[in-house]
Write a protein that holds these residues in place. Structure first.
Motif, short mmCIF file in Angstrom:
data_model
loop_
_atom_site.label_atom_id
_atom_site.label_comp_id
_atom_site.label_asym_id
_atom_site.label_seq_id
_atom_site.Cartn_x
_atom_site.Cartn_y
_atom_site.Cartn_z
N ARG A 283 1.02 -1.21 -0.02
CA ARG A 283 -0.18 0.01 -0.07
C ARG A 283 0.93 1.14 0.28
O ARG A 283 1.66 1.12 0.85
CB ARG A 283 -0.82 -0.12 1.12
N PRO A 284 0.31 2.08 -0.79
CA PRO A 284 -0.84 2.19 -0.90
C PRO A 284 -0.64 2.13 -2.92
O PRO A 284 0.49 2.62 -3.18
CB PRO A 284 -0.99 4.18 -1.64
N CYS A 600 -9.86 1.68 -0.70
CA CYS A 600 -9.84 2.39 -0.95
C CYS A 600 -10.21 3.49 -2.24
O CYS A 600 -10.25 5.19 -1.52
CB CYS A 600 -7.64 2.42 -1.18
N CYS A 604 -11.54 5.95 1.96
CA CYS A 604 -10.13 5.68 2.57
C CYS A 604 -10.73 5.50 4.33
O CYS A 604 -11.35 5.67 4.81
CB CYS A 604 -9.52 6.86 2.55
N GLN A 605 -9.27 4.51 4.24
CA GLN A 605 -10.33 3.49 6.13
C GLN A 605 -8.87 3.85 7.13
O GLN A 605 -8.88 3.84 7.85
CB GLN A 605 -9.66 2.52 5.66
N GLY A 606 -8.04 4.96 6.34
CA GLY A 606 -6.77 5.16 7.10
C GLY A 606 -5.81 4.04 7.74
O GLY A 606 -5.54 4.25 9.30
N CYS A 607 -5.58 3.91 6.93
CA CYS A 607 -4.63 2.24 7.38
C CYS A 607 -3.53 3.36 7.32
O CYS A 607 -2.84 2.09 8.22
CB CYS A 607 -4.56 1.39 6.02
N GLY A 608 -3.25 3.85 6.63
CA GLY A 608 -1.66 4.95 7.97
C GLY A 608 -1.15 4.75 6.35
O GLY A 608 0.26 5.75 6.47
N ALA A 609 -0.87 4.91 5.48
CA ALA A 609 0.06 4.60 4.24
C ALA A 609 -0.46 5.85 3.19
O ALA A 609 0.69 6.13 2.34
CB ALA A 609 -0.69 3.53 3.69
N SER A 610 -0.99 6.30 3.91
CA SER A 610 -0.86 8.20 3.04
C SER A 610 0.21 8.74 3.33
O SER A 610 -0.04 10.06 3.26
CB SER A 610 -2.31 8.58 3.85
N VAL A 616 -2.89 5.79 -4.42
CA VAL A 616 -4.69 6.43 -4.61
C VAL A 616 -4.90 7.15 -2.83
O VAL A 616 -5.96 7.44 -3.43
CB VAL A 616 -5.17 4.59 -4.24
N CYS A 617 -4.14 7.27 -2.35
CA CYS A 617 -4.79 7.96 -1.26
C CYS A 617 -4.70 9.26 -1.49
O CYS A 617 -5.80 10.52 -0.54
CB CYS A 617 -3.87 8.12 -0.17
S1 SF4 Z 1 -4.31 5.55 3.78
FE1 SF4 Z 1 -4.97 5.35 1.27
S2 SF4 Z 1 -3.91 2.67 1.29
FE2 SF4 Z 1 -4.92 3.30 3.24
S3 SF4 Z 1 -6.97 2.80 2.95
FE3 SF4 Z 1 -6.52 5.14 2.83
S4 SF4 Z 1 -6.41 5.41 0.76
FE4 SF4 Z 1 -6.29 3.30 1.29
#
Ligand code: SF4
Lengths: 625, 225
Positions: A283-284, A600, A604-610, A616-617
């Motif tokens: 990710r992302p 995504c 966005c689920q705020g997974c941390g990868a942004s 994609v973020c």
């Molecule tokens: S931070 Fe980016 S990778 Fe993570 S859920 Fe949101 S859009 Fe997807």
């Protein structure tokens, strides 16, 4: 002409001698006297597998663009040559120069699957390099690991001096500069390692110490040197359209697994299936520019002469410019008489049209990967493929003339019940029924052929299921029998074939995947007892492995079937792949509640990868302003 | 139009088998951007025919294959373009346009020249040269030949057109026709068995020098002459 490391007599007595001669089209030759650093890049499996791997070709190309570096390739000698080399005391050599690996500056080993771990030891052994990092001196190469398995490097950390965590394109130059300083200024190996540990993405296992609780779980990790990071963040390419790509990949003489041009269209995946490690690690999602890809495709076809091209990525249907790219490829490839090997695509009108254009419908099959038999369990694993979508896709395909369907499922998923497993038979049957409803008798050419395959689920680090217990071998087998029973009970059972994987290997793979530092000694023991090529079922020796665990007094169950607490410190927690542990835990809880998480692009689920600031973020979300 | 190509195969590439050499040239022809004709159908393949397979481990300076072209620049240009994309050890020696109606390379093969050297692991008796000459001087050399189904006696002498002991090895011209093909190693193995010399594994270094067709008048001519 080059002189080979092996004599004619030896080459004549081994299977496929062309594995060992190098000299393939586009292999890079350099003048030894004009370079400073010699790098041997190893895929610890047989040539045909290793040569099919895109990642190695990328790093090979990149390192060879550096004027001061010569990167060569080395693979595991097959068992026949392995025996000859031991008998005649021949040292493992690199394909290009045929020089001994022992005298190289670096030995880079890519770690693509856990079952290659004993082959790492084979490569070190045949090279004459000490197995353990701590036994190596300034005269030995620096042994560095890379690839997906480095996201839990602990089970093999004793064998490596360094690990490179993340995508290889970013930090090798820095690492090589440091190495040149170490050599030029005649510093110690310890000096090099300590300074390497300060480079982003580089993990030096010997500089950290791990202590354990009485129950065997981790208590604490301590850095043993000043100013080295406690947490190592993965390296990542921000702009995948502007980076290294092997425009002249090496073209093997012998047929290898991927005998074609490979076009990597994107990295990462928006989907977030909870069992999938790759979907979290990369990710992302970052898409490669479609015009760049078109240019790459043409150049690579011209430079290799390959007769086939394939697209590579996770969930390729999500690549936003896929129709444009495929249209271009179809036109270009028709002109050049090149085959297009399609990635697995979501079955719909678009993909069927494309498949119709590039493959022989009579010979090709449809592929669905529902992964679980019931909607309930598909919600648990966050696989957003519904029965309705599958049946509609199948109907469309049957109308278009397809008669073969492949279905992929997993057994042993968390929270799986008997009902879920029976769903595999039900779903297969429903697909067969759709065929008989859709295609009138006079148009049928025999039965529809449905092949359902199951693999056993193995919980992997950095997934929401990293907390999940893995099934025992007996449980796996019971589930496979139940699946078979559910299929034979179906009305259309004669149209359905069922395949399942072996269970022993899945258990060992699970141990390696979530193993800690205590596993190192077991791998070494198993190797000494004769285990190698474990990824090849004909060489896999489960009983020997179990003896090795016993001899080392390591309990396999600790790594597989055990329940893990929410707050347990995992062996890989010191690595940061972008997604946070909080996010993974949230997903683990949602799995228990059978709650689906949108992808995504939806939300966005705020997974941390942004925080990597790309991909994609930062796309504009559909329907949002 | 059909074009015949002559090439050599030397050094480490001798370990590449016949099928892989074919695949190698299919890719090389694409890299060289030669306007080769393709078969029709779902997966079209290049129209290409190889003269006679070379065993793994043998070198050659007389290999041939034919290709069918849609259009042609000139033979020198094809040679140069192919040589520009070759790997070390494989070299294009000649390119010639075939006359209309000429048989394809494989069907045309009648004989081949070989030069055989011994591995230094062979213990040769002092008088091996005289013995080899005497062996070749015989009117008939009856041997048992293993076919797919059975064993039958043949006269090996019929397939040996020439045999000379030279400074650089043993030169042989042998029948290379399909069905009657005689392998150089087979001849020498048989000879050594008649004088009770035990051979080590892989005793010979074989090099094919030329491949021939037979003209209507019965004369042997190189495939490109
Ligand atoms: S931070 Fe980016 S990778 Fe993570 S859920 Fe949101 S859009 Fe997807």
């Amino acid at each position: 002409m080059r002189k080979l490391a092996l004599s004619d007599e030896i080459l004549m007595q081994v299977e496929k001698p062309a594995r060992y001669i190098g000299n393939e089209v586009n292999a890079v030759m350099k003048d030894k006297n004009k370079i400073k650093v010699r790098f041997a890049m190893c895929f610890p499996d047989v040539y045909e597998i290793g040569m099919s791997h895109l990642g190695i070709q990328i790093i090979y190309d990149m390192l060879n663009r550096f004027d001061d570096v010569w990167c060569e390739r080395v693979y595991s000698p097959w068992t026949d040559l392995d025996a000859v080399m031991r008998r005649e005391n021949i040292k493992l050599f690199a394909l290009e120069s045929q020089d001994a690996i022992q005298n190289f500056d670096f030995l880079g080993i890519t770690l693509q699957y856990e079952m290659c771990y004993t082959n790492i030891l084979q490569v070190l052994d045949l090279s004459g390099i000490p197995f353990l990092s701590k036994d190596r001196t300034e005269a030995d190469p620096i042994v560095i690991g890379g690839g997906p398995c480095t996201y839990n490097p602990e089970p093999i950390c004793d064998f490596f001096d360094l690990f490179y965590i993340g995508e290889g394109e970013t930090q090798y130059r820095t690492l090589i500069d440091l190495y040149e300083k170490y050599k030029d200024e005649q510093k110690s190996r310890a000096w090099f390692l300590e300074n390497a540990a300060k480079i982003p993405g580089i993990y030096v296992p010997s500089l950290y110490e791990v202590s354990y609780h009485e129950d065997g779980t981790i208590k604490e990790r301590k850095a043993l040197a000043p100013n080295i990071p406690d947490v190592i963040v993965k390296e990542m390419v921000t702009d995948v359209s502007d980076t290294y790509y092997p425009m002249k990949p090496v073209v093997p003489f012998i047929k290898v697994t991927q005998d074609r041009v490979v076009l990597e269209i994107q990295r990462g995946c928006i989907r977030g299936c909870r069992f999938c490690q790759a979907g979290q690690l990369y990710r992302p999602v970052r898409e490669r520019d479609v015009d760049v890809l078109k240019e790459y495709a043409v150049k690579m076809l011209e430079n290799t002469g390959h007769e086939e091209i394939s697209l590579s990525s996770l969930s390729s249907s999500d690549y936003s410019k896929l129709p444009e790219l495929i249209d271009f490829l179809i036109e270009e490839c028709n002109k050049r008489k090149i085959n297009i090997s399609l990635p697995s695509l979501r079955i719909d009108a678009f993909s069927l049209d494309v498949m119709n254009k590039v493959q022989d419908v009579k010979k090709s099959s449809l592929t669905f990967a529902p992964e679980a038999g019931s909607q309930r369990l598909r919600n648990v694993i966050n696989k957003g493929l519904t029965e309705e979508v599958i049946l509609n896709g199948a109907k469309l395909a049957f109308e278009g003339g397809w008669t073969r369907v492949k279905l992929y499922f997993m057994l042993g998923l968390p929270f799986e019940t008997e009902e879920d497993i029976k769903g595999i038979g039900d779903l297969s049957n429903k697909i067969a029924a759709v065929f008989y409803e859709t295609v009138p008798k006079e148009k049928r050419n025999g039965r529809v052929q449905i092949v359902a395959s199951t693999s056993f689920f193995i919980p992997k680090p950095f997934t929401p299921f990293q907390w999940a217990p893995q099934c025992r071998k007996e449980e796996f087998l019971d589930k496979a029998y139940l699946t078979r029973k559910s299929i034979t009970e179906q009305l259309n059972q004669k149209s359905i074939k069922y395949n399942w994987h072996e269970a022993d290997v899945s258990v060992l793979e699970g141990i390696m995947a979530r193993g800690d530092r205590k596993i190192n000694q077991v791998i070494l023991k198993a190797y000494e007892m004769g285990c190698v090529y474990d990824a090849w079922s004909e060489y896999y020796k489960n009983d020997v492995w179990m003896q090795a665990f016993e001899a080392c007094e390591v309990d396999p169950d600790f790594y597989t079937v055990r329940e893990r607490h929410d707050d347990e410190i995992f062996p890989w927690d010191f690595l940061d792949c972008g997604v946070t542990k909080e996010f993974l835990l949230r997903e683990w809880k949602k799995a228990q509640q059978e709650t689906v998480t949108p992808n995504c692009r939806m939300q966005c689920q705020g997974c941390g990868a942004s925080r990597f600031g790309t991909g994609v973020c930062f796309e504009e979300k559909e329907g949002l302003s | 139009m059909k074009v015949r190509i002559k090439f050599s195969k030397e050094g480490p590439v001798k370990f590449i088998g016949h099928l892989d050499v074919m695949r190698y040239f299919q890719k090389a022809i694409r890299r060289a951007d030669i306007d080769i004709a393709y078969s029709t159908g779902f997966s079209p393949h290049q129209i290409m025919s190889f003269a006679s397979p070379l065993s793994v481990g043998h070198e050659s300076s007389g290999e041939y294959f034919d290709i069918e072209l849609n259009s042609i620049t000139d033979t020198e240009d094809i040679k140069n373009r192919l040589n520009a994309v070759m790997t070390e050890g494989i070299k294009i020696l000649k390119v010639a346009v075939l006359d209309e109606g000429e048989g394809n390379a494989m069907a045309s093969v009648a004989a081949a020249d070989y030069l055989v050297r011994f591995s230094d692991k062979i213990l040769l008796p002092d008088d091996w040269k005289e013995k080899l000459s005497a062996y070749y001087e015989q009117e008939h050399i009856p041997v048992m030949k293993q076919t797919k189904k059975s064993e039958k006696e043949i006269d090996l002498k019929e397939g040996i057109y020439k045999l000379q002991i030279r400074d650089d090895g043993i030169f042989m011209q042998l029948d290379a026709g399909s069905g009657s093909n005689v392998k150089p190693g087979f001849v020498l193995e048989h000879f050594f068995s008649t004088i009770d010399v035990q051979l080590p594994e892989f005793p010979f270094r074989v090099r094919r020098l030329e491949t021939y067709r037979r003209t209507k008048k019965g004369k042997l001519m190189p495939l490109i002459s």
